[in-house]
Design a protein around this motif. Structure first.
Motif, PDB file in Angstrom:
ATOM      1  N   PRO A 138      63.193  43.932 -44.185  1.00  0.00           N
ATOM      2  CA  PRO A 138      62.933  44.757 -43.008  1.00  0.00           C
ATOM      3  C   PRO A 138      64.123  45.654 -42.684  1.00  0.00           C
ATOM      4  O   PRO A 138      65.275  45.241 -42.818  1.00  0.00           O
TER       5      PRO A 138
ATOM      6  N   HIS B 127      64.535  40.495 -38.326  1.00  0.00           N
ATOM      7  CA  HIS B 127      64.708  39.322 -39.188  1.00  0.00           C
ATOM      8  C   HIS B 127      63.595  38.309 -38.992  1.00  0.00           C
ATOM      9  O   HIS B 127      63.144  37.675 -39.929  1.00  0.00           O
ATOM     10  N   ARG B 128      63.164  38.183 -37.760  1.00  0.00           N
ATOM     11  CA  ARG B 128      62.075  37.236 -37.534  1.00  0.00           C
ATOM     12  C   ARG B 128      60.768  37.773 -38.103  1.00  0.00           C
ATOM     13  O   ARG B 128      59.813  37.040 -38.293  1.00  0.00           O
ATOM     14  N   LEU B 129      60.734  39.068 -38.357  1.00  0.00           N
ATOM     15  CA  LEU B 129      59.538  39.656 -38.950  1.00  0.00           C
ATOM     16  C   LEU B 129      59.655  39.770 -40.469  1.00  0.00           C
ATOM     17  O   LEU B 129      58.877  40.489 -41.108  1.00  0.00           O
ATOM     18  N   ALA B 130      60.627  39.075 -41.032  1.00  0.00           N
ATOM     19  CA  ALA B 130      60.857  39.202 -42.473  1.00  0.00           C
ATOM     20  C   ALA B 130      59.614  38.824 -43.284  1.00  0.00           C
ATOM     21  O   ALA B 130      59.319  39.442 -44.301  1.00  0.00           O
ATOM     22  N   GLY B 131      58.891  37.827 -42.806  1.00  0.00           N
ATOM     23  CA  GLY B 131      57.684  37.413 -43.522  1.00  0.00           C
ATOM     24  C   GLY B 131      56.620  38.488 -43.472  1.00  0.00           C
ATOM     25  O   GLY B 131      55.955  38.785 -44.475  1.00  0.00           O
TER      26      GLY B 131
ATOM     27  N   SER C 299      57.170  41.646 -43.040  1.00  0.00           N
ATOM     28  CA  SER C 299      57.691  42.730 -43.854  1.00  0.00           C
ATOM     29  C   SER C 299      57.400  42.491 -45.340  1.00  0.00           C
ATOM     30  O   SER C 299      57.018  43.398 -46.073  1.00  0.00           O
ATOM     31  N   ALA C 300      57.582  41.243 -45.756  1.00  0.00           N
ATOM     32  CA  ALA C 300      57.302  40.886 -47.142  1.00  0.00           C
ATOM     33  C   ALA C 300      55.831  41.112 -47.462  1.00  0.00           C
ATOM     34  O   ALA C 300      55.472  41.575 -48.551  1.00  0.00           O
TER      35      ALA C 300
END
Lengths: 613, 206
Positions: A218, A227-231, A233-234
């Motif tokens: 992200p 960072h908490r939205l990294a999943g 984003s993936a």
């Protein structure tokens, strides 16, 4: 005609920004304003005959409450209209009840996206071999973690569409004026940092923007912590990369009320997820601007970092720029420059602008690439060196960058920036100095050692501006605002001498939801207009006035213009010449020629003939 | 963009289907274990924040599907990984034999800049099964292979019992971090106004 007082923009003979020696024309917007009168009046001559004709050719259309006629070069557009708007409904909506017909707006253009990969509504079969992965559901409860299946079908996008109260409340609170008063109420920076994709509130936001790298890291998210939205984003990266692997490109996914728009710029991926009913073309252009903003901060040389190292993390390089992006995104809902690709000028008397232009001209001749004097979003004067010309988008992004970065206000600054439309690969340096709370000077140079020289120039410029009273005039103009439709004289034309008689006369209030509509506004029920000069890259818009009073109404009108712009510039069917559109809220008229574009909103109850005057 | 510098690490978990990749991740992130087997389809993504030597990290964990039919997704998934975790089942010889394929395939598809030193971690999972009686791959054998492939760190884990999982992921984070340390100064060019005839792109798409 536009102003009957002797104030700033009454000048009919002005030639204000023509100081620019570049071959690109920069004559005065003031001048062109005068043309509006002629054009407003002459519209009737052009369009009266076709419009009634075409309207009668349309079905009375009770199901969509849409009345639209397009007087276009290609009449096929009109021919296909009824069936097309119908098919649009079918495409976007799964269950018939879902479309908000309240406003009676059905956007034909949306259903025609070219190269759209998946505009399937049936719960998105975007998946990689049917990844409606049930396995992911097992993680959903974990606190502080986010999980989403790469099968965006069931668990991903679907759940975002709840009711959208959350953003709606916020929208009302925000000022959505086209004017410059906006940012006083706009809180910069990211909000709702504690949200992530597991938060109900996050899922209810109406318009998300994401920037991520091609490895799924992200870079920016409008809401929530990156960072908490990294999943999440993936997941986005997996979708984009999967399609890319097949030698294809994903541009748009529709899922119920939501549109997911993708933009791939080399190693940078940009995604917008929106249920605002904006045309996907508009969303796509907004992503382009968002990318441009990033380039303005870092240049396109960022691509080289990814070539060297695919896992490159560029967030440190963008540290502290949250406010720049969020303020740009905010401007997508109030600043017409974001879709018109034109800039607007601060109304000033000829002599005042002359004075500002003259001193900037001197600076430009001393080796400065661009000298720009602005008051908030409006240009006071702009001068470029020989052969150099500034794209309106670059100006928008530069002004946004300067205004949203708090530190520029407190001291003189010298900062590397890149103008994406000028040269996306390399840096320029900009000297920024606030002359007062709203007015700031930007001097752009290619010389990284120019700070002290530019500082000296600034001191000279400041003296001249003070002496010639430019700053006070600018402040006064800010307070006075631009043109008001009420000031437009009722203009009896040979065609319609009798028509103006009903104008301004009270009508019984409408039984519309707004409940506040009477025949207000300017002549012929004119409520608001935007005029864009193609030649000058400039636009001028009237100030909002009754009955377009509330931020909500203003935003709605803004979106209506935006939609109008998109449909007028439809790449497959356009460009069109005129368009007439009526719904519950207003009658919209758009007229495009080689030289100008005119957008106007009228009272919905105004007679068809009379608002053409 | 966070104001405080944080690092995001992309971690890919690979291995044959059924070796317990998802369970390991679930145990690590959520401290949960389910005996029920659900095949991962494509990939699942989880994030976990960890603190390591006074710094904050976010692990972006890509839990991939083990089935061969998903291997075409490789390029899309592996790009930009900071660490790759290879998992096998100590009770299934084939899953251990396949580690080599997984590793090779990863290096080909992710094409990291320095393949020799790309950080892998190997996990021998399901050590709890049958009290260790059904074990077919000895720790010695596994460690020998790891040594051969450039001293890959090795852990024996039980996702079910939560044994060694935390430690394994600590090591994963540490190794991922090591590979991402080299920093360069970002220095794009400055426009040379004199020589290049800059023109604005006329391509206003309207």
């Amino acid at each position: 005609m536009l102003q009957d007082d002797d104030d700033a923009n009454s000048s009919s003979e002005t030639d204000s920004i023509d100081q620019n020696p570049n071959p690109n024309p920069t004559t005065s917007i003031d001048q062109s304003l005068d043309a509006i009168e002629g054009q407003l009046t002459s519209i009737s001559l052009h369009s009266i005959p076709p419009i009634p004709q075409i309207i009668s050719a349309l079905p009375s259309d009770s199901h969509s409450q849409l009345q639209q006629a397009t007087v276009a070069q290609n009449l096929e557009y009109i021919d296909t209209l009824p069936s097309d708007s119908h098919s649009q409904v079918e495409q976007v909506v799964e269950s018939p009840g879902e479309v908000d017909m309240e406003r009676g707006v059905v956007d034909n253009s949306v259903s025609r996206g070219q190269g759209v990969l998946w505009r399937n509504n049936s719960d998105v079969d975007v998946d990689v071999e049917g990844q409606g992965s049930p396995s992911s559901s097992g993680y959903a409860g974990g606190k502080g973690t986010s999980s989403s299946s790469s099968g965006i079908s069931g668990s991903g996008i679907e759940e975002i569409s709840g009711d959208d109260e959350v953003d709606r409340v916020e929208v009302v609170n925000r000022s959505a004026s086209f004017g410059a008063s906006v940012d006083s109420e706009w809180l910069p920076g990211k909000r709702h940092v504690n949200e992530d994709d597991a938060s109900v509130s996050w899922r209810k936001r109406k318009k998300h923007f994401f920037i991520l790298s091609h490895s799924g890291k992200p870079i920016y998210s409008r809401y929530g912590d990156e960072h908490r939205l990294a999943g999440f984003s993936a997941t986005l990266q997996a979708i984009i990369s999967f399609v890319e692997n097949g030698g294809d490109r994903v541009k748009l996914v529709r899922a119920g009320k939501h549109q997911v728009v993708f933009l791939v710029k080399g190693p940078i991926y940009l995604v917008c997820i929106s249920c605002t009913e904006e045309p996907h073309e508009s969303l796509s252009e907004q992503l382009e601007l968002l990318y441009g903003q990033m380039i303005l901060i870092l240049t396109k040389s960022i691509n080289r970092c990814f070539e060297k190292n695919a896992k490159f993390d560029m967030t440190p390089l963008l540290g502290g720029t949250d406010a720049v992006f969020s303020s740009l995104i905010h401007s997508f809902s109030w600043n017409p420059a974001t879709f018109l690709h034109a800039y607007s000028c601060l109304p000033l008397a000829y002599a005042t602008r002359q004075a500002a232009g003259a001193i900037l001209q001197d600076v430009a001749e001393s080796g400065v690439l661009f000298a720009i004097l602005m008051c908030k979003h409006k240009v006071i004067s702009l001068v470029g060196a020989q052969k150099a010309s500034l794209h309106p988008d670059d100006m928008l992004l530069l002004a946004n960058f300067v205004m949203s970065s708090e530190s520029f206000r407190t001291s003189e600054s010298f900062s590397p920036i890149c103008l994406p439309r000028y040269n996306p690969m390399a840096f320029l340096y900009t000297y920024v100095y606030y002359l007062d709370a709203d007015t700031y000077l930007m001097l752009l140079t290619a010389n990284p050692d120019a700070f002290h020289r530019l500082k000296d120039w600034r001191i000279r410029i400041e003296m001249v501006l003070l002496k010639s009273n430019v700053l006070n005039e600018a402040q006064r103009s800010m307070v006075d605002g631009g043109m008001h439709v009420e000031d437009l004289p009722v203009n009896p034309s040979p065609l319609s001498g009798s028509l103006s008689s009903h104008l301004g006369q009270p009508r019984p209030p409408l039984d519309s939801t707004d409940g506040c509509k009477t025949l207000l506004g300017g002549p012929a029920g004119l409520w608001h207009f935007i005029y864009r000069s193609i030649y000058l890259d400039q636009y001028v818009s009237s100030e909002f006035s009754s009955p377009v009073n509330t931020p909500k109404q203003q935003k709605r009108l803004f979106r209506a213009y935006q939609k109008l712009y998109t449909s007028m510039h439809d790449r497959e069917l356009g460009p069109h010449k005129t368009q007439f559109r009526r719904d519950n809220n207003y009658v919209l008229l758009c007229w495009v020629t080689q030289d100008f574009e005119l957008y106007a909103a009228f009272d919905p109850l105004a007679d068809k003939v009379c608002f053409l005057l | 963009m966070p104001s405080r510098r944080r690092t995001l690490l992309k971690v890919i978990i690979l291995g044959d289907s059924g070796v317990g990749k998802t369970s390991l991740m679930n145990q690590y992130v959520n401290k949960k274990f389910s005996t029920q087997y659900k095949a991962t389809i494509g990939a699942d993504f989880l994030t976990k924040e960890i603190q390591f030597e006074d710094r904050l990290f976010t692990l972006q964990i890509w839990d991939t599907a083990g089935q061969e039919r998903f291997q075409s997704l490789g390029v899309a998934f592996y790009r930009g990984a900071d660490c790759c975790v290879l998992v096998y089942d100590v009770n299934v010889m084939k899953s251990f034999d396949n580690l080599n394929n997984w590793r090779e395939e990863f290096l080909i598809q992710a094409s990291p800049s320095d393949p020799e030193n790309f950080p892998f971690v190997v996990l021998g999972n399901k050590t709890d099964v049958d009290g260790g009686n059904s074990r077919v791959v000895s720790e010695k054998k596994a460690r020998a292979w790891c040594a051969l492939k450039g001293n890959i760190p090795y852990f024996e884990t039980s996702a079910k019992e939560g044994i060694n999982v935390e430690e394994a992921f600590q090591c994963i984070a540490k190794n991922a971090l090591k590979s991402g340390e080299e920093e360069e100064i970002y220095m794009p060019d400055t426009i040379d106004v004199g020589s290049s005839s800059q023109q604005r792109s006329t391509g206003c798409e309207c």
